[in-house]
Design an enzyme around this catalytic site. Structure first.
Site, PDB file in Angstrom:
ATOM      1  N   GLU A 244       0.824  -1.213   0.000  1.00 53.78           N
ATOM      2  CA  GLU A 244       0.000   0.000   0.000  1.00 53.78           C
ATOM      3  C   GLU A 244       0.855   1.259   0.000  1.00 53.78           C
ATOM      4  OE1 GLU A 244      -3.665   2.073   2.499  1.00 53.78           O
ATOM      5  OE2 GLU A 244      -2.402   0.599   3.507  1.00 53.78           O
TER       6      GLU A 244
ATOM      7  N   ASP B 166      -5.870   2.944  -1.542  1.00 51.39           N
ATOM      8  CA  ASP B 166      -6.599   3.740  -0.557  1.00 51.39           C
ATOM      9  C   ASP B 166      -6.776   5.141  -1.140  1.00 51.39           C
ATOM     10  OD1 ASP B 166      -7.382   5.384   1.581  1.00 51.39           O
ATOM     11  OD2 ASP B 166      -6.313   4.160   3.050  1.00 51.39           O
TER      12      ASP B 166
ATOM     13  N   GLN C 238      -9.712   1.131  -0.198  1.00 56.23           N
ATOM     14  CA  GLN C 238     -10.094   1.774   1.060  1.00 56.23           C
ATOM     15  C   GLN C 238     -10.457   3.235   0.817  1.00 56.23           C
ATOM     16  OE1 GLN C 238      -6.574   0.942   3.470  1.00 56.23           O
ATOM     17  NE2 GLN C 238      -7.573  -0.806   4.433  1.00 56.23           N
TER      18      GLN C 238
ATOM     19  N   GLU D  82     -11.786   2.837   6.146  1.00 56.44           N
ATOM     20  CA  GLU D  82     -10.651   3.009   7.045  1.00 56.44           C
ATOM     21  C   GLU D  82     -10.531   4.494   7.371  1.00 56.44           C
ATOM     22  OE1 GLU D  82      -6.004   1.589   7.490  1.00 56.44           O
ATOM     23  OE2 GLU D  82      -6.604   2.622   5.662  1.00 56.44           O
TER      24      GLU D  82
END
Length: 256
Positions: free
Chosen positions: A140, A175, A201, A237
């Site tokens: 990530e 994300d 996310q 998240e």
């Protein structure tokens, strides 16, 4: 936006309680799945029981950060720390296997340069082999405000490493919060990298709060994600505004 599925990230939501309790609360709140950061303080058998009881799947967990008190944020891109990095991978694979988690986010750590990149790729190859066909290994990109000095900061850098490592079970955690901060143009970059994306996310930008305010319009962004064929749960998240109990009004706006 009907039929969008969401996963509660229990690293941030309801993180004041043991993981098995948080799983049950997430189910009651209407989430379709759960994910976490570092579950290791909770017994895998108790987490597994809560997952079975609720029917939720644990989508993913993270490898250990190393020495948090020394500011460490992962071990896998730290040259010379391979033994510890692989012990952290072994720990994550064992836990993930026990609770039937779908993915492991292998944390790179704070480093830079070609030696760090080589170490990361070798450790990822090790992780992919250890994980086998039932577990996806995720990397990530993290933004440089929340994670200064972190090895992996852009989507393009992650895609490059995934190409070079050439493992079928190595994917990217996309994300939108981090991607927006590190360059924006989020829906085009999502589409361009879709073949190597393994999990998604969301959080608002820049405050990392619930995904219903700030710079990103998720009613548009997530519609585009769905149009591109993403049907799996999206990881919520975000940092709840008033303590560990999240305001979930935003969740209703994505329902039929």
């Amino acid at each position: 936006m009907g039929s969008m599925k969401f996963s509660a990230n229990l690293g941030f939501l309801w993180n004041d309680r043991p993981l098995p309790d948080a799983i049950r609360v997430a189910k009651d709140a209407g989430f379709d799945a759960v994910e976490c950061h570092w579950p290791y303080a909770d017994l895998a058998s108790e987490v597994k029981a809560a997952l079975e009881q609720t029917g939720l799947k644990m989508l993913g967990l993270n490898t250990s950060r190393g020495s948090v008190s020394d500011g460490e944020n992962g071990l896998s891109a730290l040259p010379g720390r391979e033994e510890e990095a692989r012990a952290a991978i072994d720990q994550a694979v064992q836990y993930a296997t026990e609770i039937s988690a779908g993915a492991i986010h292998v944390m790179a750590g704070n480093s830079s340069g070609p030696r760090a990149r080589s170490a990361f790729i070798e450790n990822l190859a090790y992780a992919c082999e250890k994980a086998g066909s039932n577990i996806t290994i995720l990397i990530e990109p993290l933004n440089h405000y929340n994670a200064p000095g972190y090895f992996l900061s852009t989507v393009e850098q992650a895609a490059d490493i995934i190409r070079e490592a050439a493992r079928p079970n190595l994917k990217m955690m996309f994300d939108f919060y981090h991607v927006q901060i590190m360059g924006g143009d989020v829906t085009r970059r999502f589409e361009a990298n879709l073949p190597v994306i393994g999990h998604v996310q969301i959080a608002s930008v820049p405050d990392r709060g619930s995904p219903d305010h700030g710079e990103l319009d998720y009613s548009f962004t997530l519609r585009r994600v769905r149009e591109l064929g993403w049907a799996r749960p999206i990881g919520a998240e975000y940092l709840p505004a008033n303590g560990p109990v999240p305001d979930l009004a935003w969740l209703a706006s994505f329902e039929d």
